[in-house]
Design an enzyme around this catalytic site. Sequence first.
Site, PDB file in Angstrom:
ATOM      1  N   ALA A 189       0.863  -1.187   0.000  1.00  0.00           N
ATOM      2  CA  ALA A 189       0.000   0.000   0.000  1.00  0.00           C
ATOM      3  C   ALA A 189       0.895   1.231   0.000  1.00  0.00           C
ATOM      4  O   ALA A 189       2.049   1.173   0.425  1.00  0.00           O
ATOM      5  CB  ALA A 189      -0.882  -0.013   1.238  1.00  0.00           C
ATOM      6  N   GLU A 209      -0.523  -9.450  -0.369  1.00  0.00           N
ATOM      7  CA  GLU A 209      -1.903  -9.795   0.017  1.00  0.00           C
ATOM      8  C   GLU A 209      -2.828  -9.865  -1.195  1.00  0.00           C
ATOM      9  O   GLU A 209      -3.690 -10.734  -1.287  1.00  0.00           O
ATOM     10  CB  GLU A 209      -2.419  -8.769   1.032  1.00  0.00           C
ATOM     11  N   GLU A 259       5.180  -5.034   7.091  1.00  0.00           N
ATOM     12  CA  GLU A 259       4.444  -4.016   7.842  1.00  0.00           C
ATOM     13  C   GLU A 259       5.033  -3.769   9.222  1.00  0.00           C
ATOM     14  O   GLU A 259       4.934  -2.663   9.761  1.00  0.00           O
ATOM     15  CB  GLU A 259       2.966  -4.417   7.986  1.00  0.00           C
TER      16      GLU A 259
HETATM   17  N1  DAK Z   1       4.589   3.232  -0.714  1.00  0.00           N
HETATM   18  C1  DAK Z   1       4.973   4.384  -1.280  1.00  0.00           C
HETATM   19  N2  DAK Z   1       6.100   4.532  -2.016  1.00  0.00           N
HETATM   20  C2  DAK Z   1       6.885   3.448  -2.154  1.00  0.00           C
HETATM   21  C3  DAK Z   1       6.553   2.207  -1.580  1.00  0.00           C
HETATM   22  C4  DAK Z   1       5.340   2.116  -0.831  1.00  0.00           C
HETATM   23  N3  DAK Z   1       4.915   0.962  -0.287  1.00  0.00           N
HETATM   24  N4  DAK Z   1       7.532   1.334  -1.886  1.00  0.00           N
HETATM   25  C5  DAK Z   1       8.432   1.995  -2.632  1.00  0.00           C
HETATM   26  N5  DAK Z   1       8.036   3.274  -2.797  1.00  0.00           N
HETATM   27  C6  DAK Z   1       8.723   4.341  -3.541  1.00  0.00           C
HETATM   28  C7  DAK Z   1       9.898   4.887  -2.756  1.00  0.00           C
HETATM   29  O1  DAK Z   1       9.458   5.846  -1.817  1.00  0.00           O
HETATM   30  C8  DAK Z   1      10.727   5.481  -3.862  1.00  0.00           C
HETATM   31  O2  DAK Z   1      10.163   6.704  -4.240  1.00  0.00           O
HETATM   32  P1  DAK Z   1      11.047   8.069  -4.228  1.00  0.00           P
HETATM   33  O3  DAK Z   1      11.534   8.233  -2.840  1.00  0.00           O
HETATM   34  O4  DAK Z   1      12.141   7.806  -5.221  1.00  0.00           O
HETATM   35  O5  DAK Z   1      10.090   9.119  -4.663  1.00  0.00           O
HETATM   36  C9  DAK Z   1      10.520   4.503  -5.004  1.00  0.00           C
HETATM   37  O6  DAK Z   1       9.321   3.810  -4.715  1.00  0.00           O
HETATM   38  C10 DAK Z   1      11.627   3.485  -5.139  1.00  0.00           C
HETATM   39  O7  DAK Z   1      11.797   2.883  -3.857  1.00  0.00           O
HETATM   40  P2  DAK Z   1      13.229   2.698  -3.166  1.00  0.00           P
HETATM   41  O8  DAK Z   1      14.127   3.839  -3.505  1.00  0.00           O
HETATM   42  O9  DAK Z   1      12.983   2.436  -1.735  1.00  0.00           O
HETATM   43  O10 DAK Z   1      13.763   1.400  -3.935  1.00  0.00           O
HETATM   44  P3  DAK Z   1      14.747   0.294  -3.392  1.00  0.00           P
HETATM   45  O11 DAK Z   1      15.027  -0.556  -4.586  1.00  0.00           O
HETATM   46  O12 DAK Z   1      15.883   0.870  -2.634  1.00  0.00           O
HETATM   47  O13 DAK Z   1      13.874  -0.557  -2.342  1.00  0.00           O
HETATM   48  C11 DAK Z   1      11.889  -1.741  -1.553  1.00  0.00           C
HETATM   49  C12 DAK Z   1      12.767  -1.293  -2.774  1.00  0.00           C
HETATM   50  C13 DAK Z   1      10.629  -2.370  -2.095  1.00  0.00           C
HETATM   51  C14 DAK Z   1      12.674  -2.752  -0.736  1.00  0.00           C
HETATM   52  C15 DAK Z   1      11.584  -0.483  -0.682  1.00  0.00           C
HETATM   53  O14 DAK Z   1      11.039   0.540  -1.542  1.00  0.00           O
HETATM   54  C16 DAK Z   1      10.588  -0.759   0.396  1.00  0.00           C
HETATM   55  O15 DAK Z   1      10.925  -1.296   1.454  1.00  0.00           O
HETATM   56  N6  DAK Z   1       9.330  -0.333   0.192  1.00  0.00           N
HETATM   57  C17 DAK Z   1       8.295  -0.411   1.191  1.00  0.00           C
HETATM   58  C18 DAK Z   1       7.769  -1.825   1.316  1.00  0.00           C
HETATM   59  C19 DAK Z   1       6.717  -1.918   2.389  1.00  0.00           C
HETATM   60  O16 DAK Z   1       6.952  -1.615   3.573  1.00  0.00           O
HETATM   61  N7  DAK Z   1       5.507  -2.396   2.017  1.00  0.00           N
HETATM   62  C20 DAK Z   1       4.388  -2.532   2.933  1.00  0.00           C
HETATM   63  C21 DAK Z   1       3.594  -1.238   2.939  1.00  0.00           C
HETATM   64  S1  DAK Z   1       2.292  -1.284   4.157  1.00  0.00           S
HETATM   65  C22 DAK Z   1      -5.311  -1.671   4.619  1.00  0.00           C
HETATM   66  C23 DAK Z   1      -4.952  -2.948   4.356  1.00  0.00           C
HETATM   67  C24 DAK Z   1      -3.653  -3.235   3.974  1.00  0.00           C
HETATM   68  C25 DAK Z   1      -2.709  -2.256   3.884  1.00  0.00           C
HETATM   69  C26 DAK Z   1      -3.095  -0.951   4.138  1.00  0.00           C
HETATM   70  C27 DAK Z   1      -4.406  -0.655   4.501  1.00  0.00           C
HETATM   71  N8  DAK Z   1      -6.645  -1.342   5.089  1.00  0.00           N
HETATM   72  C28 DAK Z   1      -7.520  -2.457   5.440  1.00  0.00           C
HETATM   73  C29 DAK Z   1      -7.128  -0.056   5.039  1.00  0.00           C
HETATM   74  C30 DAK Z   1      -1.362  -2.564   3.492  1.00  0.00           C
HETATM   75  C31 DAK Z   1      -0.288  -1.960   4.021  1.00  0.00           C
HETATM   76  C32 DAK Z   1       1.018  -2.097   3.377  1.00  0.00           C
HETATM   77  O17 DAK Z   1       1.190  -2.694   2.328  1.00  0.00           O
END
Ligand code: DAK
Length: 258
Positions: free
Chosen positions: A66, A112, A132
């Site tokens: 997300a 998911e 998360e």
């Molecule tokens: N959200 C927003 N931007 C993201 C992102 C994300 N999840 N993942 C990557 N990006 C963006 C980065 O911010 C970056 O943008 P800029 O800073 O250049 O503008 C760009 O994508 C490239 O990312 P990185 O520079 O970080 O690239 P790397 O190759 O170094 O790393 C990575 C790749 C995938 C390992 C890293 O980006 C990362 O750790 N990303 C976050 C992964 C994460 O934590 N995912 C879980 C998110 S929480 C809900 C139900 C479910 C959910 C929500 C609500 N409800 C029932 C309402 C779900 C929640 C989630 O999924």
Amino acid sequence: MSYKYIFVDRPAEGVGRVRLNRPKALNALNSPLMDEVNEAMLAFNGDAGIGAMILTGSDKAFAAGADIKEMDGKTPIDMLMTVSLIERFDMKQLSKPVIAAVSGYALGGGCEIAMACDMIVASETALFGQPEINLGIIPGAGGTQRLTRAVGKALAMEIMLSDRKLTAEEALRHGLVNRVAPLDEYMDVAIGIAQKIARRSQVAIRLTKDAVNKTYEMTLEEGLAYERRNFLVAFGSEDKAEGMRAFIEKRRAEWTNR
Ligand code: DAK
């Protein structure tokens, strides 16, 4: 229909494909993107020319979860009053099979959504995870439930509590994915499976998917009764008559999906 965050096409007869297209954000799932996915998938679901769907991202990222930037600053009430990710991807309304073709990152909500599909075909570079915990939250679109059912409690705990990522090969070994293929082949594998489904009786396909999904919601006895009901419905179809006749006459069945 033109979209901002997705591409929609038909890569083979009877197959509808939705490709996430937010490359700069690694296909992070923001609300407008999820709305577009939902709209496109529902359109394919209602299209008599489509028998199976593929949901995919890019080679680098299926989806990195997300959109954290969108969620930053949101309160519980904001989240409560928002339609959730998984509701936006309204699997319950999709009676046709959906294959997730996953390459690169499938993290958080990305993992998911892949798990909410009926099958997963992965490229060798796919990486599955529920990170998360690093954000101080927990999976909220089915991760604690679907991942645990797929890989078992011990591994699911490790993935969600310590951010252990699963490679494609590990995901295959633990029953999370159907197939793993090289990067330049995984899409063809997914399309091939989708075509096989699309060529079958859509009556029988729909009844089968429906009954399999009930496994998660019923006791064995209830599930067996549900299967029997769907079996009897299939027996009343024109496709059942045609399928059996075609077998006996040693010819290919001509499905009418009735
Ligand atoms: N959200 C927003 N931007 C993201 C992102 C994300 N999840 N993942 C990557 N990006 C963006 C980065 O911010 C970056 O943008 P800029 O800073 O250049 O503008 C760009 O994508 C490239 O990312 P990185 O520079 O970080 O690239 P790397 O190759 O170094 O790393 C990575 C790749 C995938 C390992 C890293 O980006 C990362 O750790 N990303 C976050 C992964 C994460 O934590 N995912 C879980 C998110 S929480 C809900 C139900 C479910 C959910 C929500 C609500 N409800 C029932 C309402 C779900 C929640 C989630 O999924």
